[in-house]
Motif scaffolding. Structure first.
Motif, PDB file in Angstrom:
ATOM      1  N   TRP A 129      -2.172   5.487   4.289  1.00  0.00           N
ATOM      2  CA  TRP A 129      -3.368   4.775   4.749  1.00  0.00           C
ATOM      3  C   TRP A 129      -4.133   4.077   3.637  1.00  0.00           C
ATOM      4  CZ3 TRP A 129      -3.256   4.271   9.751  1.00  0.00           C
ATOM      5  CH2 TRP A 129      -2.774   5.297  10.573  1.00  0.00           C
ATOM      6  N   GLY A 130      -3.588   4.070   2.444  1.00  0.00           N
ATOM      7  CA  GLY A 130      -4.369   3.593   1.303  1.00  0.00           C
ATOM      8  C   GLY A 130      -4.713   2.120   1.323  1.00  0.00           C
ATOM      9  N   THR A 131      -3.882   1.312   1.920  1.00  0.00           N
ATOM     10  CA  THR A 131      -4.191  -0.116   1.960  1.00  0.00           C
ATOM     11  C   THR A 131      -4.835  -0.456   3.297  1.00  0.00           C
ATOM     12  OG1 THR A 131      -3.340  -2.315   1.388  1.00  0.00           O
ATOM     13  CG2 THR A 131      -2.003  -0.998   2.891  1.00  0.00           C
ATOM     14  N   HIS A 132      -5.538  -1.556   3.345  1.00  0.00           N
ATOM     15  CA  HIS A 132      -6.240  -1.937   4.571  1.00  0.00           C
ATOM     16  C   HIS A 132      -5.260  -2.456   5.615  1.00  0.00           C
ATOM     17  CE1 HIS A 132      -5.831  -5.492   2.078  1.00  0.00           C
ATOM     18  NE2 HIS A 132      -5.903  -6.220   3.173  1.00  0.00           N
ATOM     19  N   GLY A 133      -5.571  -2.144   6.864  1.00  0.00           N
ATOM     20  CA  GLY A 133      -4.767  -2.660   7.967  1.00  0.00           C
ATOM     21  C   GLY A 133      -3.555  -1.796   8.254  1.00  0.00           C
ATOM     22  N   ASP A 134      -3.117  -1.819   9.502  1.00  0.00           N
ATOM     23  CA  ASP A 134      -1.906  -1.082   9.877  1.00  0.00           C
ATOM     24  C   ASP A 134      -0.705  -1.746   9.241  1.00  0.00           C
ATOM     25  OD1 ASP A 134      -2.807   0.851  12.174  1.00  0.00           O
ATOM     26  OD2 ASP A 134      -3.793  -1.063  12.594  1.00  0.00           O
ATOM     27  N   HIS A 135       0.221  -0.949   8.771  1.00  0.00           N
ATOM     28  CA  HIS A 135       1.399  -1.503   8.102  1.00  0.00           C
ATOM     29  C   HIS A 135       2.467  -0.423   8.053  1.00  0.00           C
ATOM     30  CE1 HIS A 135      -0.650   0.863   5.104  1.00  0.00           C
ATOM     31  NE2 HIS A 135       0.479   0.930   4.455  1.00  0.00           N
ATOM     32  N   PRO A 136       3.717  -0.835   7.935  1.00  0.00           N
ATOM     33  CA  PRO A 136       4.783   0.162   7.853  1.00  0.00           C
ATOM     34  C   PRO A 136       4.969   0.623   6.418  1.00  0.00           C
ATOM     35  CG  PRO A 136       5.729  -2.025   7.844  1.00  0.00           C
ATOM     36  CD  PRO A 136       4.235  -2.212   7.937  1.00  0.00           C
ATOM     37  N   ILE A 137       5.404   1.839   6.252  1.00  0.00           N
ATOM     38  CA  ILE A 137       5.684   2.354   4.917  1.00  0.00           C
ATOM     39  C   ILE A 137       6.668   3.510   5.055  1.00  0.00           C
ATOM     40  CG2 ILE A 137       3.850   4.111   4.787  1.00  0.00           C
ATOM     41  CD1 ILE A 137       4.447   1.673   1.944  1.00  0.00           C
ATOM     42  N   ILE A 138       7.480   3.692   4.045  1.00  0.00           N
ATOM     43  CA  ILE A 138       8.342   4.864   3.992  1.00  0.00           C
ATOM     44  C   ILE A 138       7.942   5.662   2.765  1.00  0.00           C
ATOM     45  CG2 ILE A 138      10.711   5.708   3.684  1.00  0.00           C
ATOM     46  CD1 ILE A 138      11.711   3.204   5.129  1.00  0.00           C
ATOM     47  N   VAL A 139       7.761   6.957   2.925  1.00  0.00           N
ATOM     48  CA  VAL A 139       7.347   7.813   1.811  1.00  0.00           C
ATOM     49  C   VAL A 139       8.301   8.995   1.696  1.00  0.00           C
ATOM     50  CG1 VAL A 139       5.484   9.204   0.836  1.00  0.00           C
ATOM     51  CG2 VAL A 139       4.932   7.150   2.168  1.00  0.00           C
ATOM     52  N   LEU A 140       8.898   9.142   0.532  1.00  0.00           N
ATOM     53  CA  LEU A 140       9.835  10.241   0.286  1.00  0.00           C
ATOM     54  C   LEU A 140       9.273  11.168  -0.789  1.00  0.00           C
ATOM     55  CD1 LEU A 140      13.158   8.147   0.034  1.00  0.00           C
ATOM     56  CD2 LEU A 140      12.085   9.111   2.089  1.00  0.00           C
TER      57      LEU A 140
END
Ligand code: TPP
Ligand code: TPP
Ligand code: SF4
Ligand code: SF4
Ligand code: SF4
Ligand code: SF4
Ligand code: SF4
Ligand code: SF4
Ligand code: MG
Ligand code: MG
Lengths: 383, 275, 74, 177, 383, 275, 177, 74
Positions: A129-140
């Motif tokens: 959630w660190g950046t503004h706006g909804d966006h996709p991300i993958i976190v490993l």
């Protein structure tokens, strides 16, 4: 030791994994406890013809990494808490422009400058959630040095396959400890490269809606001249104010990840089958927790463990299935409860989710976990 | 039907551009296209990188590899791009706000590193895109929407700043002095190292209106009357120079270029391996 | 005009009537009429190209040609 | 069998390297090992520590909780870490260190590690390797060959002999007790 | 119109509220759609002897605001999405150093540059999780121009009372529309100022553990010389590596907020008593939703609405109580479901939480809400 | 028992500081304290603002109002502090990395605004705190942990940069030339406007060791032998200046100060109200 | 009663001000009002719009969905917004605007607003106030006094007479129809 | 020594033995002994204060005094 057996720090394994995966560009700015990643990259990259640059700050590093990737090299940056906060704007940019890259965040004690040399898992939510706006991300997030190698390779593979920034969320414990790593031979692990356009330049649409939802990507200079922008854009890559196009774009961005959960979700189950209590854990806490499970089992308590290697997207369905059987869930975390609230959201209401938390710079020990668990079990027994 | 130069270098289906009537940015954008055309560069290798602002919208119109980045960061993106593929001709288009306010740090560090990028700053002395706030180049006492009682900031001289930071090619022209602009942009592109060309632009909509400086024609006349070639500095009488602003080439030196230097390190290992 | 084989072209779709070309034409060839640039006396035009150089909207330019006269695209 | 080892001293004494060598020698003998260390500004001035865990089995929790073997090369390090050691643990201190009366370790060695390095081997710098020799001799935790190979693989070229001498002198410190 | 009745944009009301609350320092950097806040501040502040400065970027603005507050002036900054991302590092700093300040984020379409002039509610999660590490934060969000005035005053009051950064989360709709605002007389609304030390300088502990958990704050230059740092610190304000102190500090920071939920949680209930379906909503969506409730009621559907004015901390207990009675909950949001996942976490498992979402730059209309609701109700009826 | 000057200006219970043996930062920190003492400033009004780095740890030791901020941002915090309460004497202590890498933009903008802040940069040509990576002032070819094959960057001349950006007092001295350092810091504090004093420091632990430049004494000797007063520039023979670095006062001009100028705007309304 | 009003034209025509004045006049008469407008780069070049909602009751949803009254001062604005109007809505266009055949509005006024401003009042700039006069006359939505006061409160000092004249001429455009 | 009434003081708790004072004392008064600064011949000391000026750790300094000699605080 055999040449391919190395005794490495997590940070070093990350660099070896990255180079194995094809990283040829690194831009960064030093910060404890991630600095060794930059340092080793600066030493190794020129040896494989790759490029290392130390930028003036983390914002510039993130920008350079995106530029580097667009120029055709697999690119990575590494940082820790304060630097991760600074990179957020450009991570959002990479996400919406679909430029593959890997961002390593070696978590340390926060908030702010906090405890710079102490371990923490405090940036789990920020990674999503660190950046503004909804966006996709993958976190490993790896649990060992050797897994750091493998998940770094995965991170690059996912970045290239899904054209997305991938965050590798390390913690200071894994980053700084040394363990054995067997470096696989070249070819032993599949390396995925971005899909290239096959059409003629005139027909190339940089953000085309294709079946797999991942548009083919031309590198700059390869004969496809196109436009990249952080504004909402249509499939040609040019900005648009059309609400329809905005919706289409955002949907595609989210779906290209969410439609591929089978591929993306990496996790480990440990002694789940007959488990009566379940730990959900990740990163270095998986180490304490595994010890904990072993001890509890010796003491007759059927504990099991579910280890998130992919943190985001969250393995919601998988946990729901486990939750059908197991109602008491413990989430040990070196933060004030970030994965816990995500678990709470998912589980049945007849479940109990217990957070075991510490955010003071110390790793939670197996003993502390077990004390907590036994306290709860005793209390439940009295009910 | 547009002219050849426009057809060859622009995405004409996206024109006319969104800039206001009389906005100087169109003049500068064309000057860059002419420079590219006259240098006969391989268009497939030309990259235009911009930030955010009216000026930065240029990227969307020019028919090259175009990268419209985040506010202030264009030079940092460009650094990655150029470093990863040195075959590319990387040109940054940035506004006075984009390059010297939020992007000031990237600007000075690129100057210092002397990486082979050409940066053209469209300096209209105002934040145009957001509606007329003062920028680091707004002259003292001028008005802006955030300086309703007159700006008390001292403006940057962007060319001075870039020189102090180590840029190796530094020049300034204006939207009135377009031929000079084209000359400097061409030189900047051919220059091996970081070059900065300040293109003094006009914003009739905000800067002009707020400061009651009249139409775009009036603003052009101001440029015509007040910018003096630095070559004339010692030739004109003192009183003729009073209140004048210099343009021209301020710096043009050869120093080691960043990517070249890095390749020397790579080559070190290549050689070792060949032995 | 046969001399230099250039013709002056106006793309009125793009002209935003800023008046810059008008003001800085050395030969006073141009004017704004009905909120558009207009060629008022082509015979004075020396085909110097200054209008093209400074038009922010690429709406006026010189075109190489063999015969045709100056024209306006509407 | 799992063994927790903590090597402590001051910043420049090469204990991190010693920890790494110890762990690598274990790995060469196909035993699992983890090494970790203290970080931060405090690692610069004050006491520094290097930790190794060695085990036949998988090592889960990666930090030393209570060492089986504790080495203290300086007084500062002893003062800070000296108390924390297993009941049957082994404590090795440099002879320059003053020991409190109530030592909790059963096995306790006070030996002139630094002096040996300085005077017998001729370089204070190799005190860490002298210590490794002593540790080897006291614990037999790792195989001598592996340890020697691990040392040779990590020390600067040209200093092999010096370091082998240091290692031998370290062993002798115990053997000759 | 009476002098105290003004017809203002949300952004303008925010400035009037801030000045009413005592703001005398504003540092900012322009960005659509927040710019009018900077512009009006630049015009009004000198008139009340206050200071306005336009900084070189958002990071500097946030830093200057913290410096300004420490210098003794109530301070505010305003920005939108991209700038909000950039401020995150220093927001964390304000949080751990407990320096009162107000950050306005006028949300616009994201991610990245996105849709700069379109409305959105995409930064709800970021407002809580945007900076690294766990930290306390208060986030308020108004539903009208006049409420913008009042919540801005509240924001300053909370900031001063609890020594914390407070985020005012506006959206482009509220920020740019004009409505009537009645500016209260001076004194009509309570204005809270930071608690000052009463002890002698030698005894002053800048981060003392007091009953209310909020240490008294001396401004720099007032005769109390102390240290402020973003490192974990003890009650003297000096850095410490003690895990005990780290735990104490973090606990106090979280508790000073969580112990005062009665004071901090602001919400509105609308036609809740007999409601069979519940909307949970905030910001401009409360406007669509209220209309929606009215229409549904006309059509015989007993809808009710719960409006979050305080978004973080989340009014968990309050919603749990409502949820005891009402099981069908609709959360209309101009994002992909950020408040929704928080609601999902809280409600009983026999509840259904439905997200009504749009993130394409358009406000969701009452009709769209009602269509969705009726669709769901029909479907439920068939079951 | 410490000396009077130390007792008067430091939090002696926090000494000795964490800096390494022979670290130049302690010398510079003392020089600042001596300056404050000799100027007889009201200690309650003195604020020390620092960023993050070894150098920035200074704030914690000095017995004034001390603000240890985030990396690179000290000058921006200081700007808010000074502007909100102009009675304060605001001194920024920053490292070469803090001030000129991540903090470069705030530095140049404070120079431009000419706000009455004194910034002392502890320049040890390296990132000390994070363990020896190259900084924007690391000389070309020097080694650092991120430049294992030698640094290819061209270093900033921080004084040049500040001058180019508009600072009105700019000077440089070294930890060897401490008396000069004290003189310049005093002048900087008394100077109305933004002043930058570069204090060339030494980092034996990382910079010295990595570059095999010997002990702190060797590093001090290097400073002694290689820094030449700018006043001697035209007096010494060319060959004596070969490879030398200049120190001294580079700039000292009076220009309108930011806060003063702002007060003029406030006064505008005060007067109106009084009428 | 709730009325939705949309004023459209090009950037510099002062329609935002007209919307604000209209809304303020409502507020002066103790009626609720909301005004909003289009933003962004498109507000610079293309068609610009200013929206007002007026109602005796609380106004919840703040945007105009389908206007009761639509004003179009330019062709571009008409082309973009002309289609969207309530069945019984009122459409007012400047006489320079070409209207398509199938207008959906029942009440339709094509009047020389700009020309009147330019020629009768003498300043094209006041077309917005001429339009307000016409709107007032067509709709009687707000009270004339309030509207006049609202105009006087918002226009630059010294231009009051000019604007009152414009307002009157606007009313006459309808009265004289 | 009565001349200037200054005495040379060493705070050995703070001395980190960097040797800077030793190296730059113009009169060779100081030395490092047992990893600490040591006054080896006070009689040469001219009380110039250069050691104090350059000591990074404030471990050596001149103190104004009426009578006492030079001293060491341990
Ligand atoms: C991080 C961030 N901050 C602020 C903005 C808002 N913004 C967009 S353009 C701009 C200024 C543009 O000024 P300049 O670079 O001079 O370009 P111009 O419009 O004048 O050509 C600003 C402040 C933004 N988009 N992103
Ligand atoms: C945002 C951020 N990025 C990076 C760091 C890590 N960091 C701390 S100090 C420092 C560099 C310090 O160098 P300098 O300013 O020269 O000070 P020195 O330690 O050399 O005195 C860095 C990169 C940080 N704390 N925060
Ligand atoms: S606002 Fe100014 S800079 Fe922007 S397009 Fe218009 S004239 Fe040009
Ligand atoms: S300069 Fe171009 S846009 Fe302006 S009036 Fe002339 S042709 Fe039209
Ligand atoms: S070419 Fe020259 S003379 Fe002809 S219209 Fe253009 S500016 Fe005038
Ligand atoms: S690392 Fe370098 S700069 Fe930091 S304290 Fe040690 S010597 Fe000083
Ligand atoms: S300079 Fe100071 S710290 Fe260094 S040896 Fe001398 S007294 Fe000790
Ligand atoms: S005062 Fe001068 S002479 Fe005496 S010890 Fe110090 S440096 Fe040497
Ligand atoms: Mg501009
Ligand atoms: Mg440094």
């Amino acid at each position: 030791m055999h040449d391919n057996v190395k005794f490495l720090q997590g940070n070093e394994a990350c660099v070896h994994g990255a180079i194995y995966a094809g990283m040829r560009f690194f831009a960064g700015y030093p910060i404890t406890p991630s600095t060794e990643i930059a340092e080793l990259s600066s030493a190794l990259l020129p040896r494989v013809g790759g490029k290392f640059i130390q930028m003036e700050d983390e914002i510039a590093s993130m920008a350079a990494v995106i530029g580097g990737s667009l120029g055709g090299l697999k690119s990575m940056t590494a940082t820790s808490g304060p630097g991760f906060s600074l990179k957020q704007e450009n991570i959002g940019y990479a996400s919406i422009t679909e430029i593959p890259c890997v961002i390593v965040n070696v978590q340390r004690g926060g908030p702010s400058t906090g405890l710079p040399t102490s371990p923490s898992q405090g940036d789990v939510m920020q990674a999503k959630w660190g950046t503004h706006g909804d966006h996709p991300i993958i976190v490993l997030s790896p649990t060992s040095v050797s897994e750091t190698f493998y998940l770094t390779v995965k991170a690059f593979n996912f970045a290239e396959k899904y054209r997305t920034p991938v965050i590798l969320l390390l913690d200071e414990v894994i980053a700084h400890m040394r363990e054995k790593v067997e470096i696989p031979e070249n070819g032993e692990i599949e390396i995925i490269n971005r899909k290239k356009p096959t059409c003629i330049p005139e027909e190339y649409k940089a953000y085309e809606y294709t079946d797999d939802l991942v548009p083919a990507m031309a590198n700059f200079g390869e004969g496809y001249r196109y436009n990249v922008t952080g504004l909402i854009h249509d499939e040609t890559g040019f900005p648009t104010n059309s609400t329809k196009e905005a919706e289409k774009l955002l949907n595609r961005l989210m779906s290209k990840i969410n439609n591929n959960l089978d591929d993306i979700l990496i996790y480990e189950e440990y002694l789940i089958d007959d488990a009566e209590i379940l730990f959900i854990t990740f990163g270095c806490m998986a180490r304490s927790t595994k010890e904990s499970v072993n001890i509890l089992r010796e003491q007759g308590i059927n504990a099991g463990m579910f280890v998130l290697k992919t943190i985001w997207p969250f393995p919601e369905e998988k946990i729901k299935i486990l939750n059908k059987k197991i109602k008491n869930i413990f989430v040990p975390e070196m933060n004030l409860g970030q994965i816990r609230i995500e678990v709470e959201r998912i589980v049945d209401k007849d479940s109990c989710v217990y957070g075991i938390n510490k955010a003071n710079g110390e790793i939670i020990t197996p003993e502390e976990i077990n004390d907590y668990v036994k306290g709860v079990l005793q209390c439940l027994a009295k009910l | 039907m547009p002219s050849k130069i426009i057809e060859n270098n622009f995405r004409i289906q996206r024109l006319p551009h969104i800039w206001c009537s009389g906005c100087g940015h169109g003049i500068l954008m064309r000057a860059i296209a002419v420079s590219i055309e006259e240098l006969n560069l391989d268009k497939e290798k030309v990259c235009i990188v911009s930030g955010i602002g009216c000026s930065s919208r240029a990227a969307g119109y020019m028919n090259f590899n175009t990268l419209h980045t985040t506010h202030g960061r264009a030079i940092a993106f460009a650094t990655g791009l150029k470093f990863s593929n040195p075959e590319l001709t990387v040109i940054v288009i940035s506004g006075d706000g984009d390059a010297s306010a939020i992007g000031g740090n990237h600007l000075i560090h690129a100057c210092r590193r002397n990486i082979d990028i050409t940066t053209v700053v469209f300096n209209n002395n105002i934040y145009g895109m957001t509606g007329g706030q003062y920028s680091p180049t707004t002259p003292t006492k001028d008005r802006a929407t955030t300086a309703p009682y007159g700006n008390i900031d001292k403006p940057f001289d962007i060319c001075n700043l870039a020189s102090g930071a180590g840029a190796t090619y530094v020049a300034r022209a204006t939207v009135y002095h377009v031929k000079k602009m084209i000359e400097y942009v061409k030189k900047g592109i051919m220059h091996k190292g970081f070059s900065l060309i300040e293109g003094v632009s006009i914003c009739p909509t905000y800067y002009g209106r707020k400061n009651k400086k009249g139409s775009s024609v009036d603003l052009m006349n101001y440029l015509k009357d007040n910018f003096v070639d630095i070559k004339l500095k010692d030739k004109l009488p003192k009183d003729k120079l009073n209140g004048k602003i210099f343009m021209g080439e301020f710096k043009n030196t050869r120093e080691p270029e960043y990517v070249d230097e890095y390749f020397k390190i790579i080559d070190l290992f290549k050689k070792e391996r060949l032995v | 005009m046969a001399l230099d084989k250039k013709k002056l072209v106006i793309n009125s779709n793009w002209c935003k009537a800023c008046g810059i070309c008008v003001a800085f034409c050395p030969k006073n060839v141009l004017e704004i009429r009905d909120n558009l640039v207009n060629i008022k006396n082509i015979q004075n035009c020396i085909k110097c190209g200054l209008c093209e150089l400074r038009c922010p909207d690429y709406a006026i330019y010189l075109e190489d040609t063999l015969c045709e006269g100056d024209k306006i695209h509407a | 069998m799992k063994r927790e080892i903590r090597l402590t001293g001051s910043g420049g004494q090469g204990l991190i390297l010693a920890g790494i060598i110890l762990a690598e020698s274990a790995i060469m003998s196909s035993i699992n090992a983890i090494q970790s260390q203290s970080y931060g500004p405090e690692a610069r001035g004050g006491a520094s520590k290097s930790e190794v865990i060695i085990s036949d089995e998988e090592i889960n929790f990666p930090k030393v909780i209570c060492p089986d073997l504790l080495l203290c090369l300086t007084q500062k390090a002893y003062d800070q870490y000296g108390k924390n050691i297993k009941k049957n643990g082994i404590l090795i201190v440099d002879s320059s260190v003053n020991i409190s009366n109530n030592i909790s370790a059963n096995n306790f060695y006070k030996i002139p590690i630094i002096k040996t390095a300085k005077e017998k081997v001729g370089r204070e710098m190799v005190a860490n390797i002298v210590a490794l020799g002593a540790i080897k001799e006291v614990t037999q935790m790792v195989n001598t060959e592996s340890l020697k190979n691990a040392i040779l693989a990590r020390v600067p070229q040209g200093s092999e002999d010096l370091n082998m001498k240091a290692f031998d002198e370290g062993q002798l410190l115990i053997k000759n007790m």
